[in-house]
Design a protein around this motif. Structure first.
Motif, PDB file in Angstrom:
ATOM      1  N   SER A  34      17.378  -6.104 -82.878  1.00 38.66           N
ATOM      2  CA  SER A  34      18.589  -5.409 -82.415  1.00 38.66           C
ATOM      3  C   SER A  34      19.143  -4.481 -83.491  1.00 38.66           C
ATOM      4  O   SER A  34      19.564  -3.355 -83.206  1.00 38.66           O
ATOM      5  CB  SER A  34      19.656  -6.430 -82.011  1.00 38.66           C
ATOM      6  OG  SER A  34      19.214  -7.214 -80.922  1.00 38.66           O
ATOM      7  N   MET A  35      19.151  -4.948 -84.749  1.00 36.45           N
ATOM      8  CA  MET A  35      19.677  -4.120 -85.838  1.00 36.45           C
ATOM      9  C   MET A  35      18.796  -2.906 -86.096  1.00 36.45           C
ATOM     10  O   MET A  35      19.292  -1.803 -86.351  1.00 36.45           O
ATOM     11  CB  MET A  35      19.813  -4.957 -87.109  1.00 36.45           C
ATOM     12  CG  MET A  35      20.910  -5.999 -87.044  1.00 36.45           C
ATOM     13  SD  MET A  35      21.082  -6.940 -88.581  1.00 36.45           S
ATOM     14  CE  MET A  35      21.667  -5.651 -89.684  1.00 36.45           C
ATOM     15  N   GLU A  43      21.246   2.316 -75.316  1.00 37.47           N
ATOM     16  CA  GLU A  43      20.261   1.948 -74.291  1.00 37.47           C
ATOM     17  C   GLU A  43      19.176   1.051 -74.880  1.00 37.47           C
ATOM     18  O   GLU A  43      18.753   0.075 -74.248  1.00 37.47           O
ATOM     19  CB  GLU A  43      19.626   3.206 -73.681  1.00 37.47           C
ATOM     20  CG  GLU A  43      18.608   2.874 -72.586  1.00 37.47           C
ATOM     21  CD  GLU A  43      17.891   4.105 -72.077  1.00 37.47           C
ATOM     22  OE1 GLU A  43      16.708   4.279 -72.431  1.00 37.47           O
ATOM     23  OE2 GLU A  43      18.516   4.881 -71.323  1.00 37.47           O
ATOM     24  N   SER A  44      18.735   1.359 -76.094  1.00 38.03           N
ATOM     25  CA  SER A  44      17.705   0.545 -76.740  1.00 38.03           C
ATOM     26  C   SER A  44      18.229  -0.857 -77.040  1.00 38.03           C
ATOM     27  O   SER A  44      17.522  -1.852 -76.841  1.00 38.03           O
ATOM     28  CB  SER A  44      17.237   1.215 -78.036  1.00 38.03           C
ATOM     29  OG  SER A  44      16.590   2.440 -77.755  1.00 38.03           O
ATOM     30  N   ILE A  45      19.475  -0.940 -77.515  1.00 40.90           N
ATOM     31  CA  ILE A  45      20.078  -2.250 -77.770  1.00 40.90           C
ATOM     32  C   ILE A  45      20.175  -3.042 -76.472  1.00 40.90           C
ATOM     33  O   ILE A  45      19.884  -4.244 -76.426  1.00 40.90           O
ATOM     34  CB  ILE A  45      21.476  -2.097 -78.401  1.00 40.90           C
ATOM     35  CG1 ILE A  45      21.394  -1.372 -79.743  1.00 40.90           C
ATOM     36  CG2 ILE A  45      22.118  -3.469 -78.604  1.00 40.90           C
ATOM     37  CD1 ILE A  45      22.739  -1.097 -80.375  1.00 40.90           C
ATOM     38  N   GLN A 122      18.164   3.454 -63.984  1.00 41.68           N
ATOM     39  CA  GLN A 122      16.713   3.474 -63.816  1.00 41.68           C
ATOM     40  C   GLN A 122      15.970   3.634 -65.133  1.00 41.68           C
ATOM     41  O   GLN A 122      14.915   3.025 -65.339  1.00 41.68           O
ATOM     42  CB  GLN A 122      16.320   4.612 -62.858  1.00 41.68           C
ATOM     43  CG  GLN A 122      16.775   4.387 -61.427  1.00 41.68           C
ATOM     44  CD  GLN A 122      16.226   3.087 -60.846  1.00 41.68           C
ATOM     45  OE1 GLN A 122      15.025   2.822 -60.920  1.00 41.68           O
ATOM     46  NE2 GLN A 122      17.106   2.281 -60.266  1.00 41.68           N
ATOM     47  N   GLN A 123      16.517   4.433 -66.038  1.00 39.94           N
ATOM     48  CA  GLN A 123      15.864   4.609 -67.328  1.00 39.94           C
ATOM     49  C   GLN A 123      15.897   3.316 -68.136  1.00 39.94           C
ATOM     50  O   GLN A 123      14.915   2.938 -68.785  1.00 39.94           O
ATOM     51  CB  GLN A 123      16.538   5.738 -68.114  1.00 39.94           C
ATOM     52  CG  GLN A 123      15.875   6.045 -69.451  1.00 39.94           C
ATOM     53  CD  GLN A 123      14.396   6.403 -69.321  1.00 39.94           C
ATOM     54  OE1 GLN A 123      13.995   7.161 -68.428  1.00 39.94           O
ATOM     55  NE2 GLN A 123      13.557   5.834 -70.198  1.00 39.94           N
ATOM     56  N   LEU A 124      17.031   2.614 -68.084  1.00 43.02           N
ATOM     57  CA  LEU A 124      17.151   1.340 -68.788  1.00 43.02           C
ATOM     58  C   LEU A 124      16.196   0.304 -68.192  1.00 43.02           C
ATOM     59  O   LEU A 124      15.580  -0.476 -68.921  1.00 43.02           O
ATOM     60  CB  LEU A 124      18.594   0.833 -68.727  1.00 43.02           C
ATOM     61  CG  LEU A 124      18.883  -0.509 -69.406  1.00 43.02           C
ATOM     62  CD1 LEU A 124      18.428  -0.501 -70.857  1.00 43.02           C
ATOM     63  CD2 LEU A 124      20.368  -0.842 -69.308  1.00 43.02           C
ATOM     64  N   LEU A 125      16.051   0.324 -66.869  1.00 46.02           N
ATOM     65  CA  LEU A 125      15.108  -0.585 -66.212  1.00 46.02           C
ATOM     66  C   LEU A 125      13.677  -0.326 -66.679  1.00 46.02           C
ATOM     67  O   LEU A 125      12.920  -1.255 -66.975  1.00 46.02           O
ATOM     68  CB  LEU A 125      15.196  -0.426 -64.694  1.00 46.02           C
ATOM     69  CG  LEU A 125      16.360  -1.103 -63.974  1.00 46.02           C
ATOM     70  CD1 LEU A 125      16.375  -0.706 -62.511  1.00 46.02           C
ATOM     71  CD2 LEU A 125      16.257  -2.621 -64.104  1.00 46.02           C
ATOM     72  N   MET A 189       7.051   4.484 -82.435  1.00 50.58           N
ATOM     73  CA  MET A 189       7.026   3.931 -81.073  1.00 50.58           C
ATOM     74  C   MET A 189       8.416   3.624 -80.539  1.00 50.58           C
ATOM     75  O   MET A 189       8.557   3.212 -79.385  1.00 50.58           O
ATOM     76  CB  MET A 189       6.184   2.654 -81.055  1.00 50.58           C
ATOM     77  CG  MET A 189       4.721   2.869 -81.411  1.00 50.58           C
ATOM     78  SD  MET A 189       3.809   1.295 -81.564  1.00 50.58           S
ATOM     79  CE  MET A 189       3.948   0.655 -79.891  1.00 50.58           C
ATOM     80  N   GLY A 190       9.438   3.783 -81.365  1.00 53.52           N
ATOM     81  CA  GLY A 190      10.794   3.490 -80.907  1.00 53.52           C
ATOM     82  C   GLY A 190      10.976   2.029 -80.566  1.00 53.52           C
ATOM     83  O   GLY A 190      10.447   1.141 -81.239  1.00 53.52           O
ATOM     84  N   VAL A 191      11.707   1.776 -79.491  1.00 52.86           N
ATOM     85  CA  VAL A 191      12.008   0.396 -79.106  1.00 52.86           C
ATOM     86  C   VAL A 191      10.743  -0.392 -78.777  1.00 52.86           C
ATOM     87  O   VAL A 191      10.685  -1.612 -78.960  1.00 52.86           O
ATOM     88  CB  VAL A 191      12.994   0.381 -77.916  1.00 52.86           C
ATOM     89  CG1 VAL A 191      12.332   0.896 -76.639  1.00 52.86           C
ATOM     90  CG2 VAL A 191      13.549  -1.026 -77.695  1.00 52.86           C
TER      91      VAL A 191
END
Length: 450
Positions: A34-35, A43-45, A122-125, A189-191
């Protein structure tokens, strides 16, 4: 008297320090994820938070299924009955493996629909579904590792698992740095890099745990041939005690997931704030969880040796120490809340609400600590699982969840107010649990009476 106190202190230090550190490091996986994705945005969190709910739910189901055999192993260890311990170790490993595989199958075929109760974005899903698909095999690895760890803990072996967890956590942190942001020639790769890092580190933890068990601690090394020869009478005794724990942990885990659904009514930003509070709360509570597990081992061993008065004295000492720790840690968290929130880089308009949530958490920390010690360490070690189940489920489903949905869904109150309503679960649980703890009716010798 002095010898008994010295024996308690010696065993407490021997068990509680490694167990507490192991729980702290194990809970740090989600904290670090998370940090380290915080700078990528709310959104990533939120995606990490929603994915974490399913890992938490699996953890609760496993805790329910595996805690029963663990309680028996502690009491059998009091009698030094290693044959029964070996059979129960096999039961924990095969159960953890079967449950986690089923869980992964349901998540795989149910994605992304299983995530829709938390958000309509939808993006978060999509982000959440991809994150879970990458780390899904890590659920199986965690389940088997947990099974071996609980067996080892029941026979007093705790330091090695702590060291292996630290090694895995260090790898997870390094891989997060490499894969999330793209270093040492790897693409950013991000999240999803956080998911890959967690998967790899959990697989390493499983591998090193298996090597240790089968090379050095063969008392709990499970043979593929042992399952058909399990003692049916032993399974019956274990299941009778375990059934309430399974119901208790599973429905409590589901109830915790329902809280996230209630918080999600306030939007993705609210989920991100709650995720921050959850990872911090889980990290703080992890310490007392290790302490409670120490209580379970020590009290369970005394009950197995039929030292009922000594078991009660142990329970009283664990309770007093827990109260002191809760006051000290709660005060520190209340004071440092503004500094802690800044580590997560949330927007300024949410900053004040996040601080209030952490301060509410700090005020009810003593209830959280006492509930862990009494339910996990005292009641469960004494086989008082029916009462524990009723206590937990009534406070969750009849108090906390209705109030949280009332505040979020009907009254549309701010998220910090809804969080305060959620905290009433711990308060009511502690008030009722105090009566049971003082009554001494929680002590049952399972191996002679089950």
């Amino acid at each position: 008297m002095e010898n008994a106190r010295n024996e308690f202190n010696s065993k407490l230090l021997q068990l509680s320090i490694p167990l507490t550190l192991q729980f702290l490091f194990a809970s740090s996986f989600m904290l670090i994820d998370s940090m380290m994705v915080a700078s990528l945005g709310e959104e990533s969190i939120a995606a990490v938070g929603i994915a974490g709910q399913f890992e938490f739910l699996l953890g609760m189901i496993l805790a329910g299924v595996l805690s029963g055999p663990s309680v028996f192993m502690s009491q059998y260890y009091g009698e030094r009955d290693y044959d029964s311990i070996k059979k129960l170790a096999a039961l924990t490993v095969f159960s953890g493996l079967a449950i986690s595989i089923l869980f992964v199958i349901l998540l795989t075929f149910g994605s992304p629909f299983v995530f829709t109760p938390f958000t309509g974005d939808q993006q978060l899903l999509k982000t959440t579904a991809t994150f879970v698909s990458i780390m899904s095999c890590g659920y199986v690895a965690s389940a088997v590792t947990t099974a071996y760890a609980m067996s080892l803990k029941s026979i007093g072996v705790v330091k090695v698992i702590m060291y292996l967890t630290i090694l895995s956590l260090c790898l997870n942190t390094f891989l997060n740095y490499v894969l999330i942001y793209g270093h040492f020639g790897f693409a950013a790769m991000g999240v999803y890099g956080a998911a890959a890092a967690t998967l790899i580190s959990k697989l390493l933890l499983l591998l090193t745990t298996i090597v240790y068990v089968y090379v050095w601690k063969k008392e709990v090394a499970v043979s593929l041939l042992i399952l058909p020869w399990l003692d049916r009478e032993l399974i019956r005794k274990v299941f009778r005690i375990t059934k309430p724990i399974i119901i208790h942990e599973s429905l409590w885990g589901l109830g915790t997931t329902m809280y996230m659904v209630a918080f999600g009514m306030s939007g993705a930003a609210a989920i991100a704030m709650i995720q921050i509070s959850k990872v911090i709360g889980n990290f703080v509570s992890a310490g007392i969880s290790g302490f409670a597990q120490s209580a379970s081992v020590m009290i369970g061993e005394q009950i197995g040796m039929q030292n009922r008065e000594q078991a009660q004295k142990y329970a009283e000492r664990f309770t007093r120490i827990g109260c002191i720790l809760a006051v000290v840690i709660g005060a520190a968290l209340f004071t440092s809340a503004p500094l802690v929130v800044r580590f997560f880089h949330i927007s300024e308009q949410l900053h004040g609400q996040a601080i209030w949530i952490l301060r509410i958490m700090s005020c009810v920390l003593i209830c959280n600590f006492l509930n862990n010690i009494w339910i996990v360490g005292v009641f469960r070690s004494g086989g008082d699982t029916q009462y524990s189940m009723k206590l937990v489920l009534s406070s969750t489903w009849l108090v906390g969840i209705p109030l949280a949905f009332f505040g979020a869904g009907i009254m549309k109150w701010p998220i910090e107010v809804v969080y305060g309503l959620y905290a009433t679960e711990e308060i009511s649980k502690a008030i009722i649990g105090l009566w049971r703890y003082k009554s001494r009716r929680w002590q049952h010798n399972l191996i002679h009476s089950a």
